[in-house]
Design a protein around this motif. Structure first.
Motif, PDB file in Angstrom:
ATOM      1  N   VAL A  59       0.863  -1.210   0.091  1.00  0.00           N
ATOM      2  CA  VAL A  59      -0.078  -0.003  -0.052  1.00  0.00           C
ATOM      3  C   VAL A  59       0.768   1.204  -0.025  1.00  0.00           C
ATOM      4  O   VAL A  59       0.548   2.102  -0.784  1.00  0.00           O
ATOM      5  CB  VAL A  59      -0.911  -0.068   1.280  1.00  0.00           C
ATOM      6  N   PHE A  60       2.147   1.204   0.746  1.00  0.00           N
ATOM      7  CA  PHE A  60       2.788   2.479   0.856  1.00  0.00           C
ATOM      8  C   PHE A  60       3.436   2.816  -0.542  1.00  0.00           C
ATOM      9  O   PHE A  60       3.545   3.801  -0.692  1.00  0.00           O
ATOM     10  CB  PHE A  60       3.825   2.099   1.905  1.00  0.00           C
ATOM     11  N   GLY A  61       3.941   1.626  -1.118  1.00  0.00           N
ATOM     12  CA  GLY A  61       4.710   1.761  -2.415  1.00  0.00           C
ATOM     13  C   GLY A  61       3.565   2.193  -3.346  1.00  0.00           C
ATOM     14  O   GLY A  61       4.051   3.026  -4.270  1.00  0.00           O
ATOM     15  N   TYR A  62       2.331   1.851  -3.541  1.00  0.00           N
ATOM     16  CA  TYR A  62       1.441   2.476  -4.291  1.00  0.00           C
ATOM     17  C   TYR A  62       1.042   3.692  -4.073  1.00  0.00           C
ATOM     18  O   TYR A  62       1.152   4.720  -5.082  1.00  0.00           O
ATOM     19  CB  TYR A  62       0.180   1.344  -4.355  1.00  0.00           C
ATOM     20  N   PHE A  63       0.737   4.238  -2.829  1.00  0.00           N
ATOM     21  CA  PHE A  63       0.348   5.443  -2.751  1.00  0.00           C
ATOM     22  C   PHE A  63       1.395   6.452  -2.669  1.00  0.00           C
ATOM     23  O   PHE A  63       1.327   7.774  -2.882  1.00  0.00           O
ATOM     24  CB  PHE A  63      -0.683   5.673  -1.589  1.00  0.00           C
ATOM     25  N   MET A  64       2.705   5.911  -2.624  1.00  0.00           N
ATOM     26  CA  MET A  64       4.010   6.808  -2.771  1.00  0.00           C
ATOM     27  C   MET A  64       4.103   7.482  -4.019  1.00  0.00           C
ATOM     28  O   MET A  64       4.605   8.565  -4.069  1.00  0.00           O
ATOM     29  CB  MET A  64       5.169   6.017  -2.151  1.00  0.00           C
ATOM     30  N   ALA A  80       7.480  12.492  -4.108  1.00  0.00           N
ATOM     31  CA  ALA A  80       7.532  11.201  -4.687  1.00  0.00           C
ATOM     32  C   ALA A  80       9.095  10.725  -4.828  1.00  0.00           C
ATOM     33  O   ALA A  80       9.415   9.740  -4.638  1.00  0.00           O
ATOM     34  CB  ALA A  80       6.600  11.091  -5.799  1.00  0.00           C
ATOM     35  N   GLU A  81       9.615  11.562  -5.761  1.00  0.00           N
ATOM     36  CA  GLU A  81      10.900  11.359  -6.197  1.00  0.00           C
ATOM     37  C   GLU A  81      11.875  11.178  -5.047  1.00  0.00           C
ATOM     38  O   GLU A  81      12.733  10.191  -5.024  1.00  0.00           O
ATOM     39  CB  GLU A  81      11.543  12.316  -7.214  1.00  0.00           C
ATOM     40  N   THR A  82      11.691  11.982  -4.076  1.00  0.00           N
ATOM     41  CA  THR A  82      12.603  12.113  -2.929  1.00  0.00           C
ATOM     42  C   THR A  82      12.363  10.710  -1.965  1.00  0.00           C
ATOM     43  O   THR A  82      13.543   9.923  -1.752  1.00  0.00           O
ATOM     44  CB  THR A  82      12.213  13.366  -1.691  1.00  0.00           C
ATOM     45  N   MET A  83      11.261  10.314  -2.022  1.00  0.00           N
ATOM     46  CA  MET A  83      10.709   8.985  -1.059  1.00  0.00           C
ATOM     47  C   MET A  83      11.581   7.954  -2.034  1.00  0.00           C
ATOM     48  O   MET A  83      11.770   6.819  -1.408  1.00  0.00           O
ATOM     49  CB  MET A  83       9.563   8.823  -0.961  1.00  0.00           C
ATOM     50  N   TRP A 103      13.823   5.107  -0.513  1.00  0.00           N
ATOM     51  CA  TRP A 103      13.923   3.548  -0.287  1.00  0.00           C
ATOM     52  C   TRP A 103      14.753   2.780  -1.300  1.00  0.00           C
ATOM     53  O   TRP A 103      14.854   1.694  -1.009  1.00  0.00           O
ATOM     54  CB  TRP A 103      12.344   3.317  -0.724  1.00  0.00           C
ATOM     55  N   LYS A 104      14.988   3.491  -2.755  1.00  0.00           N
ATOM     56  CA  LYS A 104      15.799   2.439  -3.619  1.00  0.00           C
ATOM     57  C   LYS A 104      17.005   2.514  -2.907  1.00  0.00           C
ATOM     58  O   LYS A 104      18.037   1.495  -3.083  1.00  0.00           O
ATOM     59  CB  LYS A 104      16.001   3.462  -4.744  1.00  0.00           C
ATOM     60  N   GLY A 105      17.667   3.848  -1.927  1.00  0.00           N
ATOM     61  CA  GLY A 105      18.960   3.561  -1.177  1.00  0.00           C
ATOM     62  C   GLY A 105      18.861   2.616  -0.171  1.00  0.00           C
ATOM     63  O   GLY A 105      19.912   1.821  -0.106  1.00  0.00           O
TER      64      GLY A 105
END
Length: 424
Positions: free
Chosen positions: A172-177, A185-188, A192-194
């Protein structure tokens, strides 16, 4: 030794563990410290390291995978087809594994659970807890599975090992992010990619110590039980291998033939270089460029389709991994003598499907996912170390299954998009 590849070091560790475990037994000691306790220390330390990375690794990989998918402009018709195929193929793979492990019952030999042969002797309270968690359940308990998917406190769920709720929250977090304004969104996503890449590095670092962990776990088992443990592990290996080969060479070709109208033999020949590379590297991520080349040059799939379907598949479509997770969890449950109800088996299927989304395309990462399944159904995780005895070979096979399934998905989606020039 450090110059040898990891799987050779693990193999050497297994041989040395068999020798030392046989020689020392459970009584021999050095400077007042028993060898058995040394073996136990090495094995426990390695298992604790695996447990340590579960929460951040699963969260980061699922969040980045879902967010990257949701934020793309291609999440339309082709995206829907891709997700549908990946969900269906992974579910079929898990059901194939479930059928084989129930039919062959590798965790039961001569009518008796193999737990004692494998030295699965945790505190009785832990085993009783595992039994209580799987006995006496009915179909109505399926509702409780979905209730546990929505925990009232996500931090407490993570701390208590309630991984089903954590996985749902991550989805859910990944979808709404991806639905918030572009800047945040890009920052988040970058954050998470990091975290995901960092956790992959930590996972690979921990796996460098796998030979020592394997040595301790195998030596401890041999010291306590002798070589009686190897027959159950061989039977488990055969069961998992047959299930993987059935999915790759029977189920997937049937889909190609009757759904896509494609010659299975022609596609297998086209994908042979990628499948051999996957088998040798045990990494679907490392095989991705070769898979794309084989599909475009030999199978005739367009770059548009391969560039969308395959990178996504390398992240979220893990048929072989999901199948193996199911077989491994069921094998260990059988070894403990637990009679799993259909409800609990449904839980295993569901969690195997969800965790296969978050398993990174790196060698042995599925061990983390198996830990998640065992925790979710109330089984002790100490036995996961025994899976390392056969894991490398099965890892190579299931990686080949993963990339072959990805390639079949690309062909089927290309056919549905009316692409021309695809092999028939």
């Amino acid at each position: 030794m450090s110059k040898l590849k990891l799987h050779w070091r693990i193999l050497i560790a297994i041989v040395l563990a068999a020798v030392f475990g046989t020689i020392t037994g459970t009584e021999a000691a050095i400077f007042g410290v028993s060898f058995f306790s040394i073996y136990d220390f090495l094995g426990t330390l390695f298992l604790n390291a695996l447990r340590m990375i579960i929460v951040p690794l699963i969260m980061a990989t699922i969040i980045t995978g879902i967010a990257s998918l949701s934020s793309g402009n291609d999440l339309g018709r082709m995206g829907f087809k891709t997700i549908t195929y990946y969900a269906a193929s992974s579910t079929i793979a898990i059901l194939v594994g479930l059928a084989f492990v129930n039919f062959f019952s590798p965790g039961v030999i001569d009518g008796l659970p193999v737990g004692e042969r494998l030295n699965l002797t945790l505190d009785s309270a832990d085993v009783d807890s595992a039994v209580a968690s799987v006995e006496g359940r009915g179909g109505g308990d399926i509702v409780q599975i979905f209730i546990r998917m929505v925990p009232p406190n996500i931090v407490a769920a993570a701390a208590n090992g309630e991984m089903l709720g954590l996985i749902f929250f991550s989805l859910v977090f990944g979808y709404f992010m991806s639905r918030i304004p572009a800047g945040p969104a890009e920052t988040m996503l970058s954050f998470w990619k990091g975290v995901s890449e960092t956790m992959m590095k930590i996972t690979m670092w921990i796996m460098q110590f796998a030979p020592y962990g394997v040595f301790g776990l195998v030596a401890k088992t041999v010291a306590a039980t002798g070589f009686e443990a190897f027959l159950p592990m061989l039977w488990f290996f055969v069961t998992a291998l047959l299930a993987l080969l059935t999915h790759m060479f029977i189920v997937m070709p049937l889909l190609l033939k009757f759904v896509g109208g494609v010659s299975p033999l022609a596609h297998i020949r086209a994908m042979a270089p990628a499948m051999l590379t996957a088998f040798s590297t045990a990494s679907s991520s490392a095989t991705l460029p070769i898979t794309m080349e084989c599909l475009q040059e030999k199978s005739g799939v367009s770059e548009r389709t391969t560039s969308f379907v395959l990178p996504l598949g390398a992240t979220v479509n893990m048929d072989g991994t999901a199948l193996y997770e199911c077989v491994a969890a069921m094998f260990l449950a059988q070894a403990y003598g637990l009679d799993l109800s259909y409800t609990t088996q449904f839980t295993i299927v569901l969690i195997a499907l969800l965790t296969s989304i978050g398993v990174a395309g790196i060698p042995a990462a599925s061990l983390v996912a198996i830990t998640v399944i065992l925790t979710a159904i109330g089984l002790p995780v100490e036995a996961i170390g025994l899976l390392l005895v056969t894991d490398r070979m099965l890892d190579m096979v299931r990686t080949s299954v993963n990339i072959f399934s990805d390639s079949c998905g690309a062909v089927l989606i290309a056919k549905s998009e009316k692409e021309t020039g695809i092999l028939v």
